[in-house]
Design a protein around this motif. Structure first.
Motif, PDB file in Angstrom:
ATOM      1  N   GLY A   1      44.616  27.249  65.610  1.00  0.00           N
ATOM      2  CA  GLY A   1      46.039  27.193  65.909  1.00  0.00           C
ATOM      3  C   GLY A   1      46.888  27.678  64.744  1.00  0.00           C
TER       4      GLY A   1
ATOM      5  N   ALA B   1      48.420  27.759  70.157  1.00  0.00           N
ATOM      6  CA  ALA B   1      47.102  27.127  70.218  1.00  0.00           C
ATOM      7  C   ALA B   1      45.956  28.119  70.074  1.00  0.00           C
ATOM      8  CB  ALA B   1      46.954  26.349  71.526  1.00  0.00           C
TER       9      ALA B   1
ATOM     10  N   LEU C   1      38.853  25.984  67.767  1.00  0.00           N
ATOM     11  CA  LEU C   1      40.301  26.094  67.904  1.00  0.00           C
ATOM     12  C   LEU C   1      40.916  26.606  66.602  1.00  0.00           C
ATOM     13  CD1 LEU C   1      40.960  22.677  69.669  1.00  0.00           C
ATOM     14  CD2 LEU C   1      40.461  24.899  70.712  1.00  0.00           C
TER      15      LEU C   1
ATOM     16  N   TRP D   1      46.320  17.792  67.812  1.00  0.00           N
ATOM     17  CA  TRP D   1      45.770  18.362  69.035  1.00  0.00           C
ATOM     18  C   TRP D   1      45.615  17.239  70.049  1.00  0.00           C
ATOM     19  CZ3 TRP D   1      44.861  23.444  69.980  1.00  0.00           C
ATOM     20  CH2 TRP D   1      44.740  24.320  68.904  1.00  0.00           C
ATOM     21  N   SER D   2      45.863  17.541  71.321  1.00  0.00           N
ATOM     22  CA  SER D   2      45.631  16.559  72.377  1.00  0.00           C
ATOM     23  C   SER D   2      45.387  17.290  73.696  1.00  0.00           C
ATOM     24  CB  SER D   2      46.813  15.596  72.515  1.00  0.00           C
ATOM     25  OG  SER D   2      47.975  16.297  72.892  1.00  0.00           O
TER      26      SER D   2
ATOM     27  N   PHE E   1      38.030  15.966  69.666  1.00  0.00           N
ATOM     28  CA  PHE E   1      38.321  16.911  68.591  1.00  0.00           C
ATOM     29  C   PHE E   1      37.613  16.458  67.327  1.00  0.00           C
ATOM     30  CE2 PHE E   1      41.891  16.913  71.536  1.00  0.00           C
ATOM     31  CZ  PHE E   1      42.062  18.264  71.779  1.00  0.00           C
TER      32      PHE E   1
ATOM     33  N   SER F   1      41.582  16.116  64.916  1.00  0.00           N
ATOM     34  CA  SER F   1      42.754  16.456  65.728  1.00  0.00           C
ATOM     35  C   SER F   1      44.009  16.714  64.896  1.00  0.00           C
ATOM     36  CB  SER F   1      43.029  15.357  66.748  1.00  0.00           C
ATOM     37  OG  SER F   1      43.348  14.152  66.093  1.00  0.00           O
TER      38      SER F   1
END
Length: 90
Positions: free
Chosen positions: A46, A30, A44, A62-63, A73, A76
């Protein structure tokens, strides 16, 4: 296709087509820990790698796992996205 058992020796004769390949699980990260102001968005970044045996593409999602409030997000389904938070937390 042929198995010969001689005392403690086993010979197995097979072709490469008879062997099954084991699919490894994806490796995901992440990104770095961040400290941001609650009014800012977290950027973010990742990474996700897969051996590609079952599918040419990984599905990204993503969560929020834990913590107070809600997380929104920007996208996401992308490895690199932004996240906004409704409450401060860890």
């Amino acid at each position: 296709k042929n198995i010969v058992f001689n005392a403690s020796l086993i010979n197995i004769n097979t072709s490469p087509d008879d062997l099954s390949v084991i699919n490894d699980k994806p490796v995901v990260d992440a990104g770095s820990d961040q400290t941001i102001d609650i009014s800012d968005k977290a950027s973010l970044k990742g990474t996700a790698k897969d051996d590609g045996l079952l599918n040419d593409k990984l599905d990204i999602q993503w969560s929020k796992v834990s913590g107070p409030g809600d997380v929104t997000f920007d996208n996401s389904n992308e490895l690199n996205t932004n996240a906004s938070f409704s409450q401060p937390g860890v």
